[in-house]
Motif scaffolding. Sequence first.
Motif, short mmCIF file in Angstrom:
data_model
loop_
_atom_site.label_atom_id
_atom_site.label_comp_id
_atom_site.label_asym_id
_atom_site.label_seq_id
_atom_site.Cartn_x
_atom_site.Cartn_y
_atom_site.Cartn_z
N ALA A 125 28.82 52.19 39.65
CA ALA A 125 27.79 51.95 38.65
C ALA A 125 28.35 51.22 37.43
O ALA A 125 27.76 50.25 36.94
N ASP A 126 29.50 51.67 36.95
CA ASP A 126 30.09 51.02 35.78
C ASP A 126 30.53 49.59 36.07
O ASP A 126 30.42 48.72 35.20
N GLY A 127 31.02 49.34 37.26
CA GLY A 127 31.38 47.97 37.62
C GLY A 127 30.17 47.05 37.60
O GLY A 127 30.24 45.92 37.11
N LEU A 128 29.04 47.53 38.14
CA LEU A 128 27.82 46.72 38.13
C LEU A 128 27.30 46.53 36.71
O LEU A 128 26.86 45.44 36.33
N LEU A 129 27.37 47.59 35.89
CA LEU A 129 26.92 47.48 34.51
C LEU A 129 27.85 46.59 33.69
O LEU A 129 27.40 45.88 32.78
N ASP A 130 29.15 46.62 34.00
CA ASP A 130 30.09 45.72 33.32
C ASP A 130 29.65 44.27 33.50
O ASP A 130 29.66 43.47 32.55
N ARG A 131 29.29 43.91 34.73
CA ARG A 131 28.87 42.53 35.00
C ARG A 131 27.58 42.20 34.25
O ARG A 131 27.44 41.08 33.72
N MET A 132 26.66 43.15 34.20
CA MET A 132 25.42 42.92 33.47
C MET A 132 25.70 42.70 31.98
O MET A 132 25.15 41.79 31.35
N VAL A 133 26.56 43.54 31.42
CA VAL A 133 26.87 43.43 29.99
C VAL A 133 27.62 42.13 29.70
O VAL A 133 27.37 41.47 28.69
N ASP A 134 28.54 41.75 30.58
CA ASP A 134 29.30 40.52 30.36
C ASP A 134 28.39 39.29 30.34
O ASP A 134 28.57 38.38 29.52
N VAL A 135 27.43 39.25 31.24
CA VAL A 135 26.50 38.12 31.29
C VAL A 135 25.50 38.20 30.15
O VAL A 135 25.10 37.19 29.57
N GLY A 136 25.10 39.44 29.82
CA GLY A 136 24.15 39.65 28.76
C GLY A 136 22.72 39.66 29.25
O GLY A 136 22.42 39.19 30.35
N PRO A 137 21.82 40.19 28.41
CA PRO A 137 20.42 40.26 28.81
C PRO A 137 19.77 38.87 28.76
O PRO A 137 20.27 37.98 28.07
N PRO A 138 18.65 38.70 29.51
CA PRO A 138 18.02 39.71 30.36
C PRO A 138 18.70 39.80 31.72
O PRO A 138 19.46 38.90 32.11
N ALA A 139 18.42 40.89 32.43
CA ALA A 139 18.94 41.08 33.78
C ALA A 139 17.88 41.77 34.61
O ALA A 139 17.04 42.51 34.09
N ASP A 140 17.91 41.52 35.91
CA ASP A 140 16.98 42.18 36.83
C ASP A 140 17.63 43.48 37.30
O ASP A 140 18.60 43.46 38.05
N LEU A 141 17.09 44.60 36.86
CA LEU A 141 17.68 45.89 37.18
C LEU A 141 17.63 46.19 38.68
O LEU A 141 18.48 46.93 39.19
N VAL A 142 16.67 45.59 39.39
CA VAL A 142 16.59 45.80 40.84
C VAL A 142 17.75 45.09 41.53
O VAL A 142 18.50 45.67 42.31
N GLN A 143 17.90 43.78 41.25
CA GLN A 143 18.91 43.00 41.95
C GLN A 143 20.33 43.32 41.50
O GLN A 143 21.27 43.27 42.29
N GLU A 144 20.51 43.63 40.22
CA GLU A 144 21.85 43.81 39.67
C GLU A 144 22.37 45.24 39.80
O GLU A 144 23.57 45.46 39.71
N LEU A 145 21.47 46.22 40.02
CA LEU A 145 21.92 47.61 40.07
C LEU A 145 21.29 48.41 41.20
O LEU A 145 21.99 49.03 42.00
N ALA A 146 19.96 48.40 41.29
CA ALA A 146 19.28 49.28 42.24
C ALA A 146 19.62 48.95 43.69
O ALA A 146 19.75 49.85 44.52
N PHE A 147 19.75 47.66 44.01
CA PHE A 147 20.15 47.30 45.38
C PHE A 147 21.64 47.52 45.63
O PHE A 147 22.02 48.21 46.59
N PRO A 148 22.52 46.95 44.84
CA PRO A 148 23.94 46.99 45.21
C PRO A 148 24.58 48.37 45.14
O PRO A 148 25.49 48.65 45.92
N LEU A 149 24.13 49.26 44.25
CA LEU A 149 24.82 50.55 44.13
C LEU A 149 24.72 51.38 45.41
O LEU A 149 25.74 51.70 46.03
#
Length: 409
Positions: A125-149
Amino acid sequence: MTVLPDAGPVPEPLAYPFWTTEGLGLPDGYRPLHDRPPVRVRLPYGDEAWLATRYEDVRAVLSDPRFSLAEAVRRDQPRINPMPRAGGGLIALDAPRHTMLRTLLAKEFTARRIELLRDHVHEIADGLLDRMVDVGPPADLVQELAFPLPMTLICALTGVPEVDQPAVRAWADIVCSGNVTPRAVQRHAEEFFGRMHGWIEARRRAPADDLITLLVRACDDGILTSDELTGLLNELLIGGFVTTTNQIANFFAILLLPGSTAAGGPDLLETLRARPEVIPRAVEELLRYVPLLNGLTLPRYATQDVELGGVLVRSGEPVVVSQAAANHDPAAFPSPQHILLDRPGTPHISFGHGIHYCLGAHLARLELQVTLERVTARLPGLRLAVPESEVDWRSKEFFSGPRSLPVAW
């Protein structure tokens, strides 16, 4: 023996399922049925069926061995797709065969064994959130977290090579869609099962500490047939992530949508951020509240005449149940339209009941708990990045929920 009164003329079956076009509320078609015994329904394909919606009736069907899942494979089962469900896997079996095969896997999914994975799920989870934070908002919570985790975790536990994970997801999309032709399903099935046989043979040559190796050894020892091996592996992969993926998306839709305030909404999100110790209770209540499956459970056929909630289901007749409706039965859950973290008593039925209770229930709970905890800790000010009217909802598909959930923080 219970003597049932003559009900008079048989009414026309109701069109089922009660599709809803958007949102996560229980479709209106279920609510009048909480005061009624099971009713007759007609799905787009297959036999007419009885529909059970009341909590006690649903529990009875799921736990009574006189209602057979295995029998559905031999029948013209009620369904939304032209192609009937094939055999293979636990969901096509009754006891005692079901019990024997489930025992092979059950020790890998105990609460104690799954709890040992908590730190690893945190890392994913933290690895996926790290990538989201690095890129910055906005992000698709489904594609970036809900699917890959959940997909990353079940593929690792099973032993699927990382390079093949996109194929697992593509096959899951086919299986869960209500809009794919039988020819397309057959084509994708041949491709996916061919890939699966490659994983199996690889584990025969080089065993590892994973579920494919466990199943291969059982097959080579004569405990499983080859068809049972591929059926179980298919169930583990698809069932091991698609439900949790959709529930992660649904949970955050409930927490972020302003229109969901009556159910919980943004106030609940702030509660979880301020009091993470209540997250396990929130997960259970959200599991009860969210009607994940659009009411589309696998049919069970009566193997003899059975009295169910005031009606006589005759031998050979199918029954479908709505776990979503059961979870909103006011006789079991007072004020079911509200999310109550201190809701007492009755357990939800989202993971089923009886011998087919979800094998991966503890894993799903862990993933949902960790996701809520890490997102609320890592993404302050989490909010929708689009107007509520622009959320893209699934329509007339096996699962309910948003296809995407753009967020900012």
